[in-house]
Design a protein around this motif. Structure first.
Motif, PDB file in Angstrom:
ATOM      1  N   VAL A   1       4.987  -2.494   4.480  1.00  0.00           N
ATOM      2  CA  VAL A   1       3.707  -2.199   3.842  1.00  0.00           C
ATOM      3  C   VAL A   1       2.749  -3.372   4.031  1.00  0.00           C
ATOM      4  O   VAL A   1       1.581  -3.190   4.384  1.00  0.00           O
ATOM      5  N   GLY A   2       3.256  -4.584   3.849  1.00  0.00           N
ATOM      6  CA  GLY A   2       2.420  -5.766   4.042  1.00  0.00           C
ATOM      7  C   GLY A   2       1.924  -5.882   5.474  1.00  0.00           C
ATOM      8  O   GLY A   2       0.745  -6.171   5.711  1.00  0.00           O
ATOM      9  N   PHE A   3       2.799  -5.616   6.445  1.00  0.00           N
ATOM     10  CA  PHE A   3       2.394  -5.670   7.852  1.00  0.00           C
ATOM     11  C   PHE A   3       1.341  -4.612   8.146  1.00  0.00           C
ATOM     12  O   PHE A   3       0.375  -4.867   8.865  1.00  0.00           O
ATOM     13  N   LYS A   4       1.515  -3.403   7.585  1.00  0.00           N
ATOM     14  CA  LYS A   4       0.534  -2.342   7.811  1.00  0.00           C
ATOM     15  C   LYS A   4      -0.813  -2.712   7.206  1.00  0.00           C
ATOM     16  O   LYS A   4      -1.858  -2.473   7.811  1.00  0.00           O
ATOM     17  N   LEU A   5      -0.795  -3.288   6.008  1.00  0.00           N
ATOM     18  CA  LEU A   5      -2.046  -3.709   5.381  1.00  0.00           C
ATOM     19  C   LEU A   5      -2.755  -4.766   6.224  1.00  0.00           C
ATOM     20  O   LEU A   5      -3.967  -4.697   6.445  1.00  0.00           O
ATOM     21  N   LEU A   6      -2.002  -5.743   6.686  1.00  0.00           N
ATOM     22  CA  LEU A   6      -2.585  -6.790   7.528  1.00  0.00           C
ATOM     23  C   LEU A   6      -3.146  -6.199   8.824  1.00  0.00           C
ATOM     24  O   LEU A   6      -4.259  -6.531   9.243  1.00  0.00           O
TER      25      LEU A   6
END
Length: 128
Positions: free
Chosen positions: A45-50
């Motif tokens: 999720v963090g990678f997708k947000l970034l």
């Protein structure tokens, strides 16, 4: 949250009954491979947000910079500029190695087994 989920499922079921989901583009085709399949699930999720924000993790930016500098060096004709690029590449490599060391990669048994392959993969050109 359960209430929202049940409403969503009800609307999907209604759309299926009305045939609104028939003959969609790509129907019957396999889903494309997940770009983040090798990223631990709790980090996706963090990678997708970034990614969606146009940002990338520091190690990815460093990798990208190292590839660019590596491509510039062979074609650089000015010795002063070549020295500057070489220093910048060395600094990026040092920062990358430091970052990976801080994250514990060097202590990982898998890293020691595959270190040369990982280094080669992270510093070679990625044309995808």
């Amino acid at each position: 949250m359960e209430f929202v989920r049940s409403i969503a499922e009800e609307r999907i079921a209604e759309a299926i009954r009305r045939g609104e989901l028939d003959n969609l583009p790509g129907a019957g085709q396999p889903l494309p491979p997940d770009e983040l399949r090798n990223v631990p699930e709790d980090l996706r999720v963090g990678f997708k947000l970034l990614r969606n924000a146009g940002m990338m993790p520091e190690e990815m930016q460093l990798r990208k910079d190292m590839i660019t500098l590596g491509d510039l060096l062979p074609v650089c004709r000015d010795e002063k500029e070549r020295t500057k690029l070489q220093r910048e590449l060395s600094a990026k490599r040092f920062r990358y190695q430091s970052l990976m060391s801080d994250r514990g990669w060097h202590a990982s048994e898998a890293f020691t087994d595959y270190e040369s392959q990982i280094r080669r993969k992270l510093t070679e050109r990625d044309d995808s």
